[in-house]
Design an enzyme around this catalytic site. Structure first.
Site, PDB file in Angstrom:
ATOM      1  N   GLU A  83      15.746 -77.540 106.420  1.00 17.40           N
ATOM      2  CA  GLU A  83      16.505 -78.108 105.309  1.00 17.40           C
ATOM      3  C   GLU A  83      15.648 -78.947 104.368  1.00 17.40           C
ATOM      4  O   GLU A  83      15.902 -78.994 103.162  1.00 17.40           O
ATOM      5  CB  GLU A  83      17.664 -78.958 105.848  1.00 17.40           C
ATOM      6  CG  GLU A  83      18.769 -78.157 106.510  1.00 17.40           C
ATOM      7  CD  GLU A  83      19.494 -77.240 105.538  1.00 17.40           C
ATOM      8  OE1 GLU A  83      19.522 -77.536 104.334  1.00 17.40           O
ATOM      9  OE2 GLU A  83      20.017 -76.205 105.991  1.00 17.40           O
ATOM     10  N   GLU A 114      12.802 -74.029 128.832  1.00 20.10           N
ATOM     11  CA  GLU A 114      12.659 -75.479 128.723  1.00 20.10           C
ATOM     12  C   GLU A 114      11.875 -76.078 129.885  1.00 20.10           C
ATOM     13  O   GLU A 114      11.424 -77.218 129.808  1.00 20.10           O
ATOM     14  CB  GLU A 114      14.021 -76.151 128.624  1.00 20.10           C
ATOM     15  CG  GLU A 114      14.847 -76.137 129.885  1.00 20.10           C
ATOM     16  CD  GLU A 114      16.097 -76.996 129.745  1.00 20.10           C
ATOM     17  OE1 GLU A 114      16.400 -77.706 130.718  1.00 20.10           O
ATOM     18  OE2 GLU A 114      16.753 -76.963 128.688  1.00 20.10           O
TER      19      GLU A 114
END
Length: 302
Positions: A83, A114
């Site tokens: 963004e 992870e």
């Protein structure tokens, strides 16, 4: 600390009966818990400010802003990086996010990613991490192996490490140069850290990236000045930004934008200093593109 002992994994006594509440009562319960997030983040403001002050000189001199995380934490980092690119006129090389499991992990759970230390090291090695870079590592629990390994790798390379977690004195907090630890407490739904922890991370990442961009001269007053006019809509937006920044007419803004070859910061400096193109370019060059500093420098010179 064992995973099930973490504060983020504890049951929230204020939402024990959420499954029996009316819909309005349910969302009111969630809303009350969300109010706790802003207060928790507020306590971290001095540390957030310190992290910004340490990070922006690196970014200003060509360092990259790199977000690292797994699952929700990783997705929020990728989102912030994505963004701020169009918002501040950045390239995908200047800021980006790394998520455990790569691009597939943005929309699907990638099993065991992870937990991989090697994967984190490989991901950062692939982008050729340097001491000039900034790594923002996020993990609600503060102990996700991928994220910890990434932060450890960053430290070894001399990069600046900022660590977000929601657990005090977590391994991540201990490893980071600048730990940011809003303790939001147990989630409304036990262990669902996409809720309060995710909201806290979004707030903190917004502050970090906005602060770094403001301090790096990507903002003039409170205006986005690195808009690149590529079509009619963005050209009109650029004119409006210039007009508002300089308190001049849209026509004068358009003329300055044309003289500046559609470069908004240059157009603003042209109007604010009433100088030539060459003079405005020299001022921006001398201040590394900071419009406000360029205007101040011109005032000192005259």
């Amino acid at each position: 600390m064992q995973f099930d002992e973490l504060l983020t994994e504890q049951r929230n006594h204020r939402s024990t009966h959420i499954d029996r509440e009316s819909t309005l009562e349910m969302v009111a319960t969630i809303n009350r818990e969300d109010h706790r997030v802003a207060r928790a983040v507020q306590k971290e403001l001095p540390q957030i400010a310190a992290a910004i002050d340490a990070a922006y000189p690196k970014f200003d001199q060509g360092g990259r802003l790199i977000y690292v995380g797994a699952g929700t934490s990783g997705r929020l980092g990728v989102m912030d990086a994505t963004e701020i690119q169009p918002t501040y006129g950045l390239t995908a090389e200047q800021t980006f996010g790394l998520i455990a499991g790569g691009e597939p992990a943005l929309t699907h759970t990638v099993k065991a990613a992870e937990d991989s230390i090697e994967l984190a090291q490989e991901d950062l090695a692939a982008v050729q991490l340097t001491a000039q870079d900034i790594v923002v590592a996020s993990a609600a629990s503060g102990q996700t192996p991928y994220t910890l390994a990434a932060l450890q790798y960053a430290q070894e390379k001399g990069a600046l490490g900022i660590g977000f977690s929601c657990v005090e004195d977590s391994p991540l907090a201990q490893l980071a140069n600048y730990p940011i630890t809003p303790v939001v407490g147990p989630e409304v739904i036990t262990g669902a850290t996409l809720l309060k922890a995710g909201t806290a991370e979004k707030m903190v990442l917004n502050m970090l990236s906005t602060g770094i961009m403001v301090k790096s001269g990507k903002v003039y007053q409170n205006l986005m000045i690195n808009v690149v006019p590529t079509n009619g809509k963005t050209f009109e937006r650029a004119k409006k930004i210039i007009a508002e920044a300089t308190q001049t007419s849209l026509l004068a803004a358009e003329r300055a934008l044309e003289r500046a070859n559609n470069h908004v910061p240059l157009a603003i400096v042209l109007i604010e200093t009433k100088g030539t193109i060459a003079e405005a370019k020299a001022l921006l060059a001398a201040t590394n593109g900071h419009v406000s500093q360029a205007v101040k420098l011109n005032d000192k010179q005259h």
